[in-house]
Scaffold this motif. Sequence first.
Motif, mmCIF file in Angstrom:
data_model
loop_
_atom_site.group_PDB
_atom_site.id
_atom_site.type_symbol
_atom_site.label_atom_id
_atom_site.label_comp_id
_atom_site.label_asym_id
_atom_site.label_seq_id
_atom_site.Cartn_x
_atom_site.Cartn_y
_atom_site.Cartn_z
ATOM 1 N N UNK A 79 0.774 -1.153 -0.448
ATOM 2 C CA UNK A 79 0.055 -0.240 0.133
ATOM 3 C C UNK A 79 0.608 1.313 0.326
ATOM 4 N N UNK A 80 0.409 2.784 -0.289
ATOM 5 C CA UNK A 80 1.206 3.882 -0.363
ATOM 6 C C UNK A 80 1.218 4.174 0.652
ATOM 7 N N UNK A 81 2.417 4.929 1.066
ATOM 8 C CA UNK A 81 2.528 5.660 2.061
ATOM 9 C C UNK A 81 1.373 6.241 2.930
ATOM 10 N N UNK A 82 0.491 7.221 1.810
ATOM 11 C CA UNK A 82 -0.031 8.220 2.270
ATOM 12 C C UNK A 82 -1.939 7.686 1.404
ATOM 13 N N UNK A 83 -1.595 6.161 1.671
ATOM 14 C CA UNK A 83 -3.529 6.016 1.767
ATOM 15 C C UNK A 83 -4.186 5.837 2.689
ATOM 16 N N UNK A 84 -5.046 5.832 3.047
ATOM 17 C CA UNK A 84 -5.954 6.224 3.694
ATOM 18 C C UNK A 84 -5.813 5.056 4.154
ATOM 19 N N UNK A 85 -5.589 3.385 4.047
ATOM 20 C CA UNK A 85 -5.645 2.598 4.826
ATOM 21 C C UNK A 85 -4.243 2.168 5.490
ATOM 22 N N UNK A 86 -3.646 2.677 4.957
ATOM 23 C CA UNK A 86 -1.894 2.947 5.786
ATOM 24 C C UNK A 86 -2.301 3.774 7.146
ATOM 25 N N UNK A 87 -2.819 5.086 6.488
ATOM 26 C CA UNK A 87 -2.972 6.375 7.775
ATOM 27 C C UNK A 87 -4.126 6.006 8.914
ATOM 28 N N UNK A 88 -4.825 5.008 8.503
ATOM 29 C CA UNK A 88 -5.605 4.524 9.437
ATOM 30 C C UNK A 88 -5.054 3.305 9.885
ATOM 31 N N UNK A 89 -4.143 2.266 9.641
ATOM 32 C CA UNK A 89 -3.416 1.517 10.284
ATOM 33 C C UNK A 89 -2.472 1.903 11.332
ATOM 34 N N UNK A 90 -1.784 3.335 10.762
ATOM 35 C CA UNK A 90 -0.399 3.712 11.778
ATOM 36 C C UNK A 90 -1.319 4.288 13.385
ATOM 37 N N UNK A 91 -2.495 5.010 12.483
ATOM 38 C CA UNK A 91 -3.720 5.429 14.250
ATOM 39 C C UNK A 91 -3.737 4.354 14.918
ATOM 40 N N UNK A 92 -3.730 2.769 14.114
ATOM 41 C CA UNK A 92 -4.418 1.660 15.186
ATOM 42 C C UNK A 92 -3.345 1.159 15.752
ATOM 43 N N UNK A 93 -1.715 1.213 15.098
ATOM 44 C CA UNK A 93 -1.052 0.848 15.712
ATOM 45 C C UNK A 93 -0.688 1.984 16.932
ATOM 46 N N UNK A 94 -0.834 3.256 16.393
ATOM 47 C CA UNK A 94 -0.499 3.871 17.593
ATOM 48 C C UNK A 94 -0.657 3.905 18.876
ATOM 49 N N UNK A 95 -2.587 3.491 19.153
ATOM 50 C CA UNK A 95 -3.463 2.526 19.768
ATOM 51 C C UNK A 95 -2.890 1.844 20.930
#
Length: 212
Positions: A126-142
Amino acid sequence: MKSDYIFKAIGDAEDQFLERTENASKIKRIPLPWAKWGAAMACACFVVIGAFAIKSFTPSGSGIEVPGASDGIVSSFPSSVNGIYDSPGNGEVLLFTEVQEALHANAGKDSLYFVSIGIYSDKQILEPDSVEVKKELERLTGLGYKVGYATQWTYQGESDQMDITYTAGYFTADQLDHFAANDHYGYAFSFATNGDGTSVDPEQGLDAEPKL
């Protein structure tokens, strides 16, 4: 930014995926079988042992605090085993050779590992600026992971340099060994390099948003 371009920027990893066809390994919540892993994604890696920067800092403008580690930050390690990597499937975690061997060499130390994170869906990166990646990074941050966006440089044309943004994070050995994978994604952890093969700056910190 296209997926194949991202992999070219991070040490031509995509070519290595396609060209090398032996000794592939994947892990999902298992111990570190470091000797079984394939060659590093970087065309050249350098040892960073005993000379790590040791401090706690907050990346400028990002608001993401990176904890210190008494034994420093590891951002590169030489690979000694050749092989291939298959793209990780959903729910799978792949640690590249240099990460596995760095973990083995630094076992028992209080080190952080500054690694790039390739996030896949159905074995497609997935491209780093994709919605999926952003949401997954938010999950991992949580979940308590220190993840976000880092910068490396590569060559544009024959000699011009350009910055590339990629997903990255600071992890302890335990976090890498017991990574909380999302069943909808696959993950590949490696040490990023610049266009000349040098390791990226491990103290650059992380941005909350990509600079693409």
